[in-house]
Motif scaffolding. Structure first.
Motif, PDB file in Angstrom:
ATOM      1  N   LEU A  49       0.828  -1.209   0.000  1.00 31.08           N
ATOM      2  CA  LEU A  49       0.000   0.000   0.000  1.00 31.08           C
ATOM      3  C   LEU A  49       0.862   1.260   0.000  1.00 31.08           C
ATOM      4  O   LEU A  49       0.580   2.224  -0.732  1.00 31.08           O
ATOM      5  CB  LEU A  49      -0.921  -0.009   1.214  1.00 31.08           C
ATOM      6  CG  LEU A  49      -1.977   1.100   1.253  1.00 31.08           C
ATOM      7  CD1 LEU A  49      -3.084   0.814   0.251  1.00 31.08           C
ATOM      8  CD2 LEU A  49      -2.566   1.215   2.665  1.00 31.08           C
ATOM      9  N   SER A  50       1.930   1.261   0.781  1.00 27.34           N
ATOM     10  CA  SER A  50       2.801   2.434   0.825  1.00 27.34           C
ATOM     11  C   SER A  50       3.567   2.599  -0.482  1.00 27.34           C
ATOM     12  O   SER A  50       3.895   3.720  -0.869  1.00 27.34           O
ATOM     13  CB  SER A  50       3.767   2.327   2.006  1.00 27.34           C
ATOM     14  OG  SER A  50       3.057   2.441   3.225  1.00 27.34           O
ATOM     15  N   ARG A  51       3.845   1.497  -1.157  1.00 27.53           N
ATOM     16  CA  ARG A  51       4.449   1.618  -2.490  1.00 27.53           C
ATOM     17  C   ARG A  51       3.489   2.314  -3.448  1.00 27.53           C
ATOM     18  O   ARG A  51       3.900   3.164  -4.249  1.00 27.53           O
ATOM     19  CB  ARG A  51       4.835   0.236  -3.029  1.00 27.53           C
ATOM     20  CG  ARG A  51       5.554   0.309  -4.374  1.00 27.53           C
ATOM     21  CD  ARG A  51       6.022  -1.043  -4.865  1.00 27.53           C
ATOM     22  NE  ARG A  51       4.935  -1.934  -5.256  1.00 27.53           N
ATOM     23  CZ  ARG A  51       4.547  -2.988  -4.548  1.00 27.53           C
ATOM     24  NH1 ARG A  51       5.148  -3.294  -3.412  1.00 27.53           N
ATOM     25  NH2 ARG A  51       3.553  -3.758  -4.967  1.00 27.53           N
ATOM     26  N   VAL A  91      -7.345   9.050  -2.270  1.00 33.79           N
ATOM     27  CA  VAL A  91      -7.952   8.529  -1.049  1.00 33.79           C
ATOM     28  C   VAL A  91      -6.889   8.410   0.036  1.00 33.79           C
ATOM     29  O   VAL A  91      -5.781   7.935  -0.233  1.00 33.79           O
ATOM     30  CB  VAL A  91      -8.598   7.146  -1.317  1.00 33.79           C
ATOM     31  CG1 VAL A  91      -9.253   6.612  -0.049  1.00 33.79           C
ATOM     32  CG2 VAL A  91      -9.618   7.248  -2.445  1.00 33.79           C
ATOM     33  N   PRO A  92      -7.171   8.822   1.273  1.00 35.17           N
ATOM     34  CA  PRO A  92      -6.202   8.660   2.363  1.00 35.17           C
ATOM     35  C   PRO A  92      -5.767   7.204   2.497  1.00 35.17           C
ATOM     36  O   PRO A  92      -6.589   6.286   2.319  1.00 35.17           O
ATOM     37  CB  PRO A  92      -6.981   9.132   3.595  1.00 35.17           C
ATOM     38  CG  PRO A  92      -8.019  10.063   3.052  1.00 35.17           C
ATOM     39  CD  PRO A  92      -8.395   9.509   1.712  1.00 35.17           C
ATOM     40  N   PRO A  93      -4.499   6.969   2.829  1.00 33.82           N
ATOM     41  CA  PRO A  93      -3.966   5.602   2.810  1.00 33.82           C
ATOM     42  C   PRO A  93      -4.746   4.598   3.655  1.00 33.82           C
ATOM     43  O   PRO A  93      -4.993   3.473   3.202  1.00 33.82           O
ATOM     44  CB  PRO A  93      -2.537   5.778   3.329  1.00 33.82           C
ATOM     45  CG  PRO A  93      -2.176   7.172   2.959  1.00 33.82           C
ATOM     46  CD  PRO A  93      -3.438   7.965   3.098  1.00 33.82           C
ATOM     47  N   GLY A  97      -6.603   1.411   2.002  1.00 29.60           N
ATOM     48  CA  GLY A  97      -6.259   0.028   2.310  1.00 29.60           C
ATOM     49  C   GLY A  97      -7.488  -0.839   2.476  1.00 29.60           C
ATOM     50  O   GLY A  97      -7.557  -1.957   1.958  1.00 29.60           O
ATOM     51  N   HIS A  98      -8.475  -0.334   3.194  1.00 29.03           N
ATOM     52  CA  HIS A  98      -9.715  -1.101   3.383  1.00 29.03           C
ATOM     53  C   HIS A  98     -10.481  -1.241   2.075  1.00 29.03           C
ATOM     54  O   HIS A  98     -11.061  -2.299   1.798  1.00 29.03           O
ATOM     55  CB  HIS A  98     -10.588  -0.419   4.438  1.00 29.03           C
ATOM     56  CG  HIS A  98     -10.107  -0.613   5.836  1.00 29.03           C
ATOM     57  ND1 HIS A  98      -8.967  -0.016   6.326  1.00 29.03           N
ATOM     58  CD2 HIS A  98     -10.602  -1.361   6.870  1.00 29.03           C
ATOM     59  CE1 HIS A  98      -8.787  -0.381   7.591  1.00 29.03           C
ATOM     60  NE2 HIS A  98      -9.769  -1.181   7.951  1.00 29.03           N
ATOM     61  N   ILE A  99     -10.483  -0.185   1.258  1.00 32.75           N
ATOM     62  CA  ILE A  99     -11.189  -0.250  -0.026  1.00 32.75           C
ATOM     63  C   ILE A  99     -10.543  -1.292  -0.934  1.00 32.75           C
ATOM     64  O   ILE A  99     -11.236  -2.111  -1.558  1.00 32.75           O
ATOM     65  CB  ILE A  99     -11.187   1.134  -0.707  1.00 32.75           C
ATOM     66  CG1 ILE A  99     -12.052   2.112   0.077  1.00 32.75           C
ATOM     67  CG2 ILE A  99     -11.678   1.023  -2.147  1.00 32.75           C
ATOM     68  CD1 ILE A  99     -11.977   3.538  -0.426  1.00 32.75           C
ATOM     69  N   ILE A 100      -9.216  -1.279  -1.018  1.00 36.70           N
ATOM     70  CA  ILE A 100      -8.519  -2.232  -1.891  1.00 36.70           C
ATOM     71  C   ILE A 100      -8.717  -3.662  -1.395  1.00 36.70           C
ATOM     72  O   ILE A 100      -8.982  -4.577  -2.183  1.00 36.70           O
ATOM     73  CB  ILE A 100      -7.025  -1.875  -1.970  1.00 36.70           C
ATOM     74  CG1 ILE A 100      -6.844  -0.552  -2.718  1.00 36.70           C
ATOM     75  CG2 ILE A 100      -6.224  -2.984  -2.660  1.00 36.70           C
ATOM     76  CD1 ILE A 100      -5.440   0.008  -2.661  1.00 36.70           C
ATOM     77  N   ALA A 101      -8.596  -3.868  -0.083  1.00 39.88           N
ATOM     78  CA  ALA A 101      -8.788  -5.215   0.459  1.00 39.88           C
ATOM     79  C   ALA A 101     -10.210  -5.709   0.204  1.00 39.88           C
ATOM     80  O   ALA A 101     -10.415  -6.859  -0.211  1.00 39.88           O
ATOM     81  CB  ALA A 101      -8.482  -5.228   1.953  1.00 39.88           C
ATOM     82  N   ALA A 102     -11.207  -4.845   0.429  1.00 40.19           N
ATOM     83  CA  ALA A 102     -12.594  -5.239   0.181  1.00 40.19           C
ATOM     84  C   ALA A 102     -12.821  -5.532  -1.294  1.00 40.19           C
ATOM     85  O   ALA A 102     -13.546  -6.475  -1.654  1.00 40.19           O
ATOM     86  CB  ALA A 102     -13.547  -4.137   0.651  1.00 40.19           C
ATOM     87  N   ALA A 437       3.597   6.535   4.136  1.00 38.58           N
ATOM     88  CA  ALA A 437       2.324   7.007   3.584  1.00 38.58           C
ATOM     89  C   ALA A 437       1.621   8.030   4.463  1.00 38.58           C
ATOM     90  O   ALA A 437       0.901   8.896   3.958  1.00 38.58           O
ATOM     91  CB  ALA A 437       1.395   5.811   3.345  1.00 38.58           C
ATOM     92  N   ASN A 438       1.836   7.955   5.782  1.00 36.71           N
ATOM     93  CA  ASN A 438       1.064   8.799   6.700  1.00 36.71           C
ATOM     94  C   ASN A 438       1.860   9.930   7.329  1.00 36.71           C
ATOM     95  O   ASN A 438       1.268  10.902   7.828  1.00 36.71           O
ATOM     96  CB  ASN A 438       0.475   7.947   7.830  1.00 36.71           C
ATOM     97  CG  ASN A 438      -0.614   7.006   7.344  1.00 36.71           C
ATOM     98  OD1 ASN A 438      -0.913   6.968   6.164  1.00 36.71           O
ATOM     99  ND2 ASN A 438      -1.192   6.252   8.246  1.00 36.71           N
TER     100      ASN A 438
END
Length: 526
Positions: A49-51, A91-93, A97-102, A437-438
């Protein structure tokens, strides 16, 4: 007992509702664990995700350009990079992350259901129900995002092929596009797609009323056509990889903890192969996963006995081939490892994909078995959600420690217990990548030239190279030497996770500047 022959969907749920809406509702219920925590305890996921974050922001950030370099090229492992990079631009990291995983879980869930419908001609809520605990798999916990996305697309592509194979002028071009997309997601997923469609063709040939060998040869040739472009990519990639690239796999040269691996110590090494099978649906503990695995297997066996489910006739060769892959002992393939660990998930998804569920009224024994399955699935989802929610507290601690690090600092993670999936030590691998990322800090990320579209550069690369030369993994409990070598290699700070479990002192060339129950932040002494 005999089962009714396969037939088109008999609308077992009535005309008042489309079963696909019910399946979508089940999937939403299945997302409860995913949204029970602000940070997903998935080992590799936040490094990826950070990449994506770096790739989406490097053009506008002088800081990132000092330490990272975009390296976009055709690779058999960049599917989620292609999707995730534009998402991270807006989108905030932590939300992304939750969107991509879902999204990945949705593609797997819907892909297996589509494959099952194409093969059996029926929608089944039972198959959808059984898919929910498989969403939280042993492989998801590793955070193998590209493989999971490729696997979901493989089931979608196989379903498309089965549904449209009688119209090759349409089926072949679309399937060729699917094949390229799957290969770009993950080379192994592309190989598993080949198994799905080739053995489905054999199954369809065997179950056909008329058997003409030339028909099978023709079908398999059309399947083989789909592999031409991916194989050409693969040949090019094999010539491209491995030209003096620094190994950026942190686990390859960091200290490890092995003493807390319980099951592996209790059985011979060969039985370690059973772990990914019994934990194909991974929950909070070994005993829990083995118990629920056996309960679900027993309930499904009862449904087989009473004739409520069966393996569809074209699906027999597919499931036999999938079960054979579970015995694969190849350590690496297509440049990636943990091949053996991935196969039980593939076999489990194939089993659900080839099951045919008989519609109509169910007898008492079948209803009891189905009730047991529903209860087991709900218990598993609740257990995963409860376990994942415990990471909420450690995430708050991480944020308080991360806020003490100046922007642009070079931070090395020291993850006590890292590198072992089967461990009781809480996972730490998520946190250090979040610094990038944050918090606009700099840390190690996956950046293999032949695996990811990112390269490390500047002082980050120099410091990692120096650490490679200084530190050589040896015996357990070498964290003090590792931390000392990391500071000597040029890192400004050390983020120590699970610091409360360390039994050795912090190195003399670093100062402790922040500490919480689970974290310690060390700064290099000037």
């Amino acid at each position: 007992m005999n089962v009714e022959p396969d037939a088109p969907d008999a609308k077992p749920y009535g005309n008042w509702v489309d079963p696909r809406f019910l399946m979508a509702g089940l999937f939403i219920v299945g997302l409860v664990p995913l949204f029970s925590t602000p940070v997903l305890p998935l080992i590799d996921f936040y490094n990826h995700l950070s990449r994506f974050y770096v790739l989406s922001h490097i053009g506008a950030s002088d800081l990132l350009r000092h330490y990272y370099q975009a390296n976009w090229t055709l690779l058999p492992d960049i599917g989620v990079d292609i999707v995730g990079t534009p998402i991270l631009a807006f989108v905030p990291p932590m939300i992304a992350g939750h969107i991509i995983a879902a999204g990945i879980l949705a593609i797997i869930f819907s892909g297996v259901l589509y494959f099952n419908y194409a093969l059996t001609g029926r929608h089944s809520l039972l198959i959808a129900l059984l898919l929910l605990p498989l969403s939280y798999s042993y492989i998801l916990n590793w955070g193998f995002a590209n493989f999971l996305l490729g696997l979901g697309l493989a089931f979608w592509a196989a379903g498309w092929w089965i549904a449209h194979r009688e119209r090759p002028l349409l089926a072949v071009p679309v399937s060729c596009v699917f094949a390229v997309l799957i290969f770009l997601c993950h080379g192994l997923a592309f190989g598993l797609y080949g198994i799905l469609v080739a053995f489905a063709e054999i199954g369809l040939f065997i179950s056909a009323p008329v058997h003409r060998p030339l028909d099978l040869v023709r079908s398999l040739c059309l399947v083989a056509v789909q592999a031409i472009i991916p194989l050409a990519f693969f040949v090019w990639w094999m010539g491209f990889r491995g030209h003096g690239v620094v190994d950026t796999d942190l686990a390859a040269f960091s200290p490890q903890v092995h003493a807390d691996v319980r099951l592996v110590k209790l059985v011979p090494r060969i039985l370690k192969r059973l772990i990914p099978i019994f934990r194909v649906e991974e929950g909070p503990a070994y005993w829990f996963d083995i118990a629920t695995f056996l309960i679900q297997a027993g309930a499904i066996a009862v449904l087989f006995w009473f004739g409520r489910v069966k393996i569809s006739r074209p699906g027999w060769p597919v499931i036999v081939a999938a079960l054979m892959t579970v015995g694969i002992g190849v350590p690496k393939l297509f440049g990636v490892g943990f091949i053996t660990d991935r196969m039980p998930l593939f076999a489990a998804l194939v089993l659900l994909g080839v099951l045919a569920v008989r519609p109509g009224r169910w007898d008492r024994g079948s209803r009891i078995a189905c009730g047991v399955l529903i209860a087991t699935v709900l218990v598993r989802l609740a257990a995963v959600a409860t376990t994942w929610h415990t990471y909420d507290e450690s995430y708050r601690e991480f944020r308080s420690v991360a806020a003490a690090i100046p922007r642009g600092s070079l931070v090395m993670p020291v993850n006590y217990g890292s590198g072992n999936h089967e461990t009781d030590v809480p996972r730490c691998e998520m946190y250090a990548p979040m610094l990038v990322a944050n918090y606009d800090q700099i840390s190690w990320l996956f950046a293999e030239k032949d695996q990811q579209p990112l390269l490390l550069t500047g002082r980050l690369k120099t410091s990692l190279n120096a650490l490679h030369l200084r530190y050589k993994p040896g015996h357990e409990g070498e964290y003090t030497r590792y931390m000392s070598d990391a500071i000597a290699s040029g890192f400004d700070y050390l983020l120590v996770c699970n610091a409360h479990l360390l039994t050795q002192p912090f190195p003399s060339n670093a100062s402790l500047i922040a500490q919480t129950p689970h974290f310690a932040l060390l700064k290099a002494k000037m």
